[in-house]
Structures are given as structure tokens and as C-alpha cells.
Design a protein around this motif. Sequence first.
Motif, PDB file in Angstrom:
ATOM      1  N   ASN A   9      -5.201  -6.310   1.901  1.00  0.00           N
ATOM      2  CA  ASN A   9      -4.791  -6.273   0.498  1.00  0.00           C
ATOM      3  C   ASN A   9      -3.543  -5.398   0.421  1.00  0.00           C
ATOM      4  O   ASN A   9      -3.623  -4.172   0.499  1.00  0.00           O
ATOM      5  N   SER A  12      -3.359  -2.244  -2.122  1.00  0.00           N
ATOM      6  CA  SER A  12      -4.305  -1.128  -2.100  1.00  0.00           C
ATOM      7  C   SER A  12      -3.661   0.147  -1.572  1.00  0.00           C
ATOM      8  O   SER A  12      -2.697   0.109  -0.798  1.00  0.00           O
ATOM      9  N   THR A  40      -4.044 -10.976   1.080  1.00  0.00           N
ATOM     10  CA  THR A  40      -4.531 -11.446  -0.202  1.00  0.00           C
ATOM     11  C   THR A  40      -3.394 -11.474  -1.219  1.00  0.00           C
ATOM     12  O   THR A  40      -2.501 -10.634  -1.190  1.00  0.00           O
ATOM     13  N   ALA A  46      -9.968 -12.639  -0.416  1.00  0.00           N
ATOM     14  CA  ALA A  46     -10.700 -12.018   0.693  1.00  0.00           C
ATOM     15  C   ALA A  46     -12.045 -12.698   0.915  1.00  0.00           C
ATOM     16  O   ALA A  46     -12.486 -12.877   2.057  1.00  0.00           O
ATOM     17  N   VAL A  63     -11.345  -5.744   7.152  1.00  0.00           N
ATOM     18  CA  VAL A  63     -10.704  -5.755   5.843  1.00  0.00           C
ATOM     19  C   VAL A  63      -9.963  -4.442   5.645  1.00  0.00           C
ATOM     20  O   VAL A  63     -10.472  -3.376   5.997  1.00  0.00           O
ATOM     21  N   GLY A  65      -8.418  -2.392   2.462  1.00  0.00           N
ATOM     22  CA  GLY A  65      -8.298  -2.374   1.009  1.00  0.00           C
ATOM     23  C   GLY A  65      -9.289  -1.418   0.384  1.00  0.00           C
ATOM     24  O   GLY A  65      -9.949  -0.639   1.079  1.00  0.00           O
ATOM     25  N   THR A  69     -11.896  -4.985  -2.518  1.00  0.00           N
ATOM     26  CA  THR A  69     -11.558  -5.880  -1.409  1.00  0.00           C
ATOM     27  C   THR A  69     -12.685  -5.926  -0.388  1.00  0.00           C
ATOM     28  O   THR A  69     -13.010  -6.998   0.148  1.00  0.00           O
ATOM     29  N   GLU A  72     -15.349  -8.111  -1.735  1.00  0.00           N
ATOM     30  CA  GLU A  72     -15.013  -9.528  -1.568  1.00  0.00           C
ATOM     31  C   GLU A  72     -15.292  -9.995  -0.140  1.00  0.00           C
ATOM     32  O   GLU A  72     -15.814 -11.092   0.077  1.00  0.00           O
TER      33      GLU A  72
END
Length: 296
Positions: A9, A12, A40, A46, A63, A65, A69, A72
Motif C-alpha cells: 500500500n 501507508s 494497491t 489487497a 503485506v 501497510g 491493508t 484486507e
Amino acid sequence: MGKALLVVNPSSGHEVGKEYAEAVEQKMQKKYDEVVVKYTEKAGDATAFAKQAARDRFEAVFVMGGDGTVNEGVNGLAEEEFRPKFSFIPLGTVNDLGRSLGISMDPDEAVAQLDYLVEKKLDVGKINDKYFIDVVAIGTIPEAVQAVEPEQKTKLGAFAYILEGLKAVRDNKSYHFSLDIDGERIEQESMAVLVALTNSVGGMETLIPEASYDDGKLHLIVLKGDNLADKLGLLPKVFSGKALDDENVIYRSFEKGRFAVEGAVDLITNVDGDPGDPLPLEISVLPQHLTVLVPK
């Protein structure tokens, strides 16, 4: 060691996602035969990326974020028959799950920790037909926190949430909740009902000291208080980890519950920091549902 997905992300953590993505990708390339990186652009990306990785039987999904996020990513994996291992670099304002798992809140340190990951099991919460990994918050305090502007979060961090929560306490408004918790009926006027999966809520790692990310339980906190003085008196105990000892706090650990509010009230929930479904809600726990990669 198979394929891995890195979901970034870019907005973020003061928009440092892109800055750290290359370093994370290089770390992952040492462990996996192929690393796919996706950025994203909108809500739901996500989830879609993680779901496709599960269906393509990727070895792992990482991931980068904030809590939203991460939420997700988990929602993309939770319903799949084959669920890749999951990990993340926390870049948001609060990062409750990262705190509980021992992942550093400093991005440079969190990237360095990727060299020393071990597998753990993680409980996942289910709320209606969606999933959460941190906390479901309902009431006037969560409503106020939900209203925090992105500019406030950037400037003040988690303190922005505290300020808005204090304003809600001062306003002294509450709702009448009807809760069915593992067969127990609770009727209570309250300004805040919380359902947490870990010991860390809103960045406060001592709020529910006995909670753990793999204990197979959800943890309910209902703040009572008949007057403003009682409610204000709770605040120091909340921050010191002694709230559960107060007579104005209802605490239960449970596995399944139904949450409703009395009257024609369109009360929206806050789920892992983002707007969730309105009440009524069915909330349950999926014990040790995901395998997570965390610092040794």
C-alpha cells in the motif's frame, strides 16, 4: 521455495510504502524462487491480490501497510481452502497485530527481521461474512475515533484517536446494547463495546493482558459508568492496563456472540480501523486459522 506475493500500500506510513518495497522484495528473493510485487490503488485490491495468490497456491503472502491493508490481506486468504503463509510490515498509525506478534514498529527494523522468521498460528475473527484480525469497536467512542481525519493521523499519530475518544467521553452519550455471548445474555447501556483478538487495542498493549493471538478466544470489553465521573475515572485504568479490575467494566472471553443495539439506530462499527457493517452482528473466532511468519 515456491512463489511469494508482496502487496504494497504506497500510501501507508506517511507514504513510505514504495520506499521500503524494494528492500523487502530483496529479502524475500533470498527465500522464494519467485516474488511477485503488486501495489494497491483502491480499497479491496489487497483482498483480491491475496485471494488470487491462494488460488494459485503461492507459498506466502506478505503485506506492507496499516491495519486496514493487513485486514484486507487476511480477508483474501481466510475463506480459501489452501491458505498461504502470511506476514506483513506494519506501516500504519496503530499496528495492533504487529505489536502482538513482536514485529517492530520501526520499518527499518521490521525489514531486518525478515531474515529471522518463524511460523506461528493466528486466530482470525469473523464478523458476519467478513474477517478481522484486531478489534471490532462499537459505540460513541469508536464513532468519534472513526471521524479522525487522515491529516490528524499524519500529524498526531495514535494520539489523534485518544483526543477524539476524550471528546466522546465528555459528551457522555451512550447506546443500549443487547449481547448474546456464548449463551449468556448481557443488556447494558454503554459508550463503547470492544471485541479484541489480541492484548493490543488502539496501540495500548496492556488493555487485555491475558489475551493472545492464538488462544482461540475473542475478548469482550463493555464500558459502563452511570455518570461522567465514572467514565472519566476509567481512563487512567485503561491506559495502565487495570481496566478489567474496575466495576464499571464488563469483561468476557468467548467464542461466538450476537451484538444488537436497541431502537432504530443505524450504528456503524469500526473494524480494524475502518468502517464495518451496521448492527446486528454475528461475531465468532476461527482458532489458529492462519499460519503467520513472525520474528524469531
